[in-house]
Design a protein around this motif. Structure first.
Motif, PDB file in Angstrom:
ATOM      1  N   ALA A 158       0.478  -6.663   2.587  1.00  0.00           N
ATOM      2  CA  ALA A 158      -0.307  -6.169   1.197  1.00  0.00           C
ATOM      3  C   ALA A 158       0.487  -6.464   0.011  1.00  0.00           C
ATOM      4  O   ALA A 158       0.290  -6.848  -1.077  1.00  0.00           O
ATOM      5  N   TRP A 175       1.089   0.127   9.994  1.00  0.00           N
ATOM      6  CA  TRP A 175       0.897   0.347   8.491  1.00  0.00           C
ATOM      7  C   TRP A 175       2.256  -0.327   8.052  1.00  0.00           C
ATOM      8  O   TRP A 175       1.965  -1.242   6.905  1.00  0.00           O
ATOM      9  N   THR A 177      -7.951  -3.803   6.070  1.00  0.00           N
ATOM     10  CA  THR A 177      -7.115  -2.781   6.176  1.00  0.00           C
ATOM     11  C   THR A 177      -7.784  -1.470   6.928  1.00  0.00           C
ATOM     12  O   THR A 177      -8.836  -1.129   7.015  1.00  0.00           O
ATOM     13  N   GLU A 178      -6.892  -0.979   7.674  1.00  0.00           N
ATOM     14  CA  GLU A 178      -7.279   0.250   8.490  1.00  0.00           C
ATOM     15  C   GLU A 178      -6.713   1.636   7.601  1.00  0.00           C
ATOM     16  O   GLU A 178      -6.864   2.630   8.018  1.00  0.00           O
ATOM     17  N   HIS A 179      -5.957   1.287   6.514  1.00  0.00           N
ATOM     18  CA  HIS A 179      -5.399   2.228   5.580  1.00  0.00           C
ATOM     19  C   HIS A 179      -5.684   2.104   4.211  1.00  0.00           C
ATOM     20  O   HIS A 179      -4.758   1.716   3.358  1.00  0.00           O
ATOM     21  N   ALA A 218      -7.194  -6.332   0.425  1.00  0.00           N
ATOM     22  CA  ALA A 218      -7.670  -6.173   1.760  1.00  0.00           C
ATOM     23  C   ALA A 218      -8.341  -7.544   1.997  1.00  0.00           C
ATOM     24  O   ALA A 218      -8.076  -7.748   3.324  1.00  0.00           O
ATOM     25  N   GLU A 259       1.200  -4.094   7.935  1.00  0.00           N
ATOM     26  CA  GLU A 259       0.430  -4.332   7.094  1.00  0.00           C
ATOM     27  C   GLU A 259       1.055  -4.172   5.615  1.00  0.00           C
ATOM     28  O   GLU A 259       0.560  -5.082   4.650  1.00  0.00           O
ATOM     29  N   CYS A 260       1.656  -3.418   5.325  1.00  0.00           N
ATOM     30  CA  CYS A 260       2.329  -3.167   4.055  1.00  0.00           C
ATOM     31  C   CYS A 260       3.094  -4.485   3.491  1.00  0.00           C
ATOM     32  O   CYS A 260       2.978  -4.824   2.359  1.00  0.00           O
ATOM     33  N   LEU A 278      -3.058   1.639   1.012  1.00  0.00           N
ATOM     34  CA  LEU A 278      -3.216   0.419   0.087  1.00  0.00           C
ATOM     35  C   LEU A 278      -3.639   0.855  -1.506  1.00  0.00           C
ATOM     36  O   LEU A 278      -2.887   0.234  -2.167  1.00  0.00           O
TER      37      LEU A 278
END
Length: 76
Positions: free
Chosen positions: A18, A11, A57-59, A51, A14-15, A63
């Motif tokens: 994002a 995360w 995204t898996e979250h 996304a 990814e964050c 997000l």
């Protein structure tokens, strides 16, 4: 590395992506920012576009929270 630590690390990676994508979307779409602040369900537009920009995204819940925080910090 445990499962929880691995998920947290993923995360965080990814964050960062994002946040960069959201920053661009916010700068390029001030009208959408205004609309989303007036109608919070429109935050989904930012979540979907973000996304797409980061390759999925898996979250989605995290997000959405990130998008909401960034939108409310912008244009206040």
């Amino acid at each position: 590395m445990g499962v929880a630590l691995g998920a947290k690390w993923e995360w965080e990676k990814e964050c960062e992506r994002a946040q960069a994508a959201l920053k661009t979307l916010i700068q390029e779409n001030p009208d959408k920012v205004t609309q989303a602040r007036e109608r919070p369900q429109l935050i989904g537009w930012f979540v979907g576009r973000t996304a797409q920009a980061i390759g999925g995204t898996e979250h989605p819940d995290k997000l959405e929270r990130l998008a909401s925080e960034m939108l409310w910090r912008t244009h206040q």
